[in-house]
Design an enzyme around this catalytic site. Structure first.
Site, PDB file in Angstrom:
ATOM      1  N   ARG A 103       0.727  -1.157   0.023  1.00 14.11           N
ATOM      2  CA  ARG A 103      -0.095  -0.048   0.016  1.00 14.11           C
ATOM      3  C   ARG A 103       0.930   1.172   0.073  1.00 14.11           C
ATOM      4  O   ARG A 103       1.682   1.440   0.830  1.00 14.11           O
ATOM      5  CB  ARG A 103      -0.893   0.030   1.095  1.00 14.11           C
ATOM      6  CG  ARG A 103      -1.996   0.804   1.217  1.00 14.11           C
ATOM      7  CD  ARG A 103      -3.080   0.702   2.288  1.00 14.11           C
ATOM      8  NE  ARG A 103      -2.955   1.534   3.437  1.00 14.11           N
ATOM      9  CZ  ARG A 103      -4.019   2.190   3.925  1.00 14.11           C
ATOM     10  NH1 ARG A 103      -5.101   2.053   3.130  1.00 14.11           N
ATOM     11  NH2 ARG A 103      -4.063   2.864   5.064  1.00 14.11           N
ATOM     12  N   THR A 107      -0.707   7.652  -1.620  1.00 13.52           N
ATOM     13  CA  THR A 107      -1.892   7.470  -2.422  1.00 13.52           C
ATOM     14  C   THR A 107      -2.990   6.535  -1.907  1.00 13.52           C
ATOM     15  O   THR A 107      -4.254   6.760  -2.503  1.00 13.52           O
ATOM     16  CB  THR A 107      -1.592   6.954  -3.711  1.00 13.52           C
ATOM     17  OG1 THR A 107      -1.040   5.654  -3.846  1.00 13.52           O
ATOM     18  CG2 THR A 107      -0.661   7.953  -4.608  1.00 13.52           C
ATOM     19  N   ASP A 201      -4.972 -11.432  10.483  1.00 17.26           N
ATOM     20  CA  ASP A 201      -3.852 -11.182   9.450  1.00 17.26           C
ATOM     21  C   ASP A 201      -3.447 -12.351   8.779  1.00 17.26           C
ATOM     22  O   ASP A 201      -2.782 -12.779   9.464  1.00 17.26           O
ATOM     23  CB  ASP A 201      -2.870 -10.219   9.739  1.00 17.26           C
ATOM     24  CG  ASP A 201      -1.899  -9.812   8.832  1.00 17.26           C
ATOM     25  OD1 ASP A 201      -1.445 -10.748   8.227  1.00 17.26           O
ATOM     26  OD2 ASP A 201      -1.671  -8.653   8.485  1.00 17.26           O
ATOM     27  N   ASP A 204       0.537 -12.958   8.746  1.00 22.96           N
ATOM     28  CA  ASP A 204       0.821 -13.061   9.947  1.00 22.96           C
ATOM     29  C   ASP A 204       0.790 -14.285  10.445  1.00 22.96           C
ATOM     30  O   ASP A 204       1.579 -15.163  11.014  1.00 22.96           O
ATOM     31  CB  ASP A 204       0.510 -11.921  10.929  1.00 22.96           C
ATOM     32  CG  ASP A 204       1.088 -10.479  10.725  1.00 22.96           C
ATOM     33  OD1 ASP A 204       2.066 -10.538  10.216  1.00 22.96           O
ATOM     34  OD2 ASP A 204       0.451  -9.723  11.388  1.00 22.96           O
TER      35      ASP A 204
HETATM   36  N1  URA Z   1      -5.932  -8.940   5.031  1.00 27.50           N
HETATM   37  C1  URA Z   1      -6.032  -9.840   6.082  1.00 27.50           C
HETATM   38  O1  URA Z   1      -4.916 -10.669   6.219  1.00 27.50           O
HETATM   39  N2  URA Z   1      -6.689 -10.105   6.966  1.00 27.50           N
HETATM   40  C2  URA Z   1      -7.936  -9.244   6.985  1.00 27.50           C
HETATM   41  O2  URA Z   1      -8.993  -9.388   7.630  1.00 27.50           O
HETATM   42  C3  URA Z   1      -7.792  -8.074   5.693  1.00 27.50           C
HETATM   43  C4  URA Z   1      -7.098  -8.266   5.133  1.00 27.50           C
END
Ligand code: URA
Length: 210
Positions: A103, A107, A201, A204
């Site tokens: 990201r 922007t 995530d 992760d």
């Molecule tokens: N990316 C992720 O890994 N988990 C989410 O809930 C949203 C985006």
């Protein structure tokens, strides 16, 4: 855009264990791979094939072979990498390319920071792997990129989608051959952009950074 939300107890069972915050990374990785193999079965329903004839020990038999150009599988780094083995297990002759997205904090749009794809994507069927379809930003950028390079149809394989992300991808890809195959459609996105209830995530959890 076609959307297929998997409806199979084995898929929901595996997703349930993935969602569980106490599931450790090694189990998470193994289950994500199995889950993708099940989703890949649905995602490849439209894979291009041609008729062939083989000789059995008894007679000739008509059959099908995956046609050329070979399908291209594109995991979006980093979390999509955790889906690659599950996908190529089912389509071992596929070619694999990579897209890294990050990201851009100015922007707020996804930028491509790494790209390893064949030069010529014309007439290619592409399978994009991205576990969490949240806002849809990176998936839209990946789809746009592949079409701009000549791809003719793009199927995205995701573990979980938010309705907001699906709507965004649909709006951005109108008139193009796009299919989303997803294990579950969740309730919403929260203010941090996480899917609710989701699984946290995905990167992760796959790579043990929590
Ligand atoms: N990316 C992720 O890994 N988990 C989410 O809930 C949203 C985006």
């Amino acid at each position: 855009m076609r959307v297929h939300v998997a409806d199979h107890p084995l898929i929901t069972h595996k997703l349930t264990v993935l969602r569980d915050a106490t599931t450790p990374s090694p189990t998470f990785r193994a289950l994500a791979e199995e889950l993708v193999t099940l989703l890949a079965y649905e995602a490849t329903r439209g894979v291009r094939v041609e008729e062939v004839v083989v000789t059995t020990p008894v007679a000739q038999a008509k059959g099908l072979a995956i046609s050329s150009p070979r399908p291209l599988v594109v995991p979006i780094l980093r979390a999509g990498l955790g889906m690659l083995e599950g996908m190529v297990k089912l389509v071992p002759t596929a070619e694999v390319g990579f897209l890294g997205m990050v990201r851009n904090e100015e922007t707020l749009q996804p930028d491509i920071y790494a790209e390893r794809l064949p030069d010529d994507l014309s007439n290619r069927q592409c399978f994009v792997l991205d576990p969490m379809l949240a806002t849809g930003g990176s998936l839209i950028a990946a789809i746009d990129y592949l079409f701009a390079r000549g791809a003719v149809d793009v199927t995205c394989v995701c573990l979980i989608a938010a309705p907001e992300g699906l709507a965004a991808v649909e709006a951005a890809t109108a008139g193009r051959e796009v299919t989303i195959v997803v294990g579950a459609l969740d309730e919403k996105l929260n203010e941090l952009g996480y899917i609710v209830p989701g699984l946290g995530d995905a990167g992760d959890r796959l790579y043990g950074t929590v």
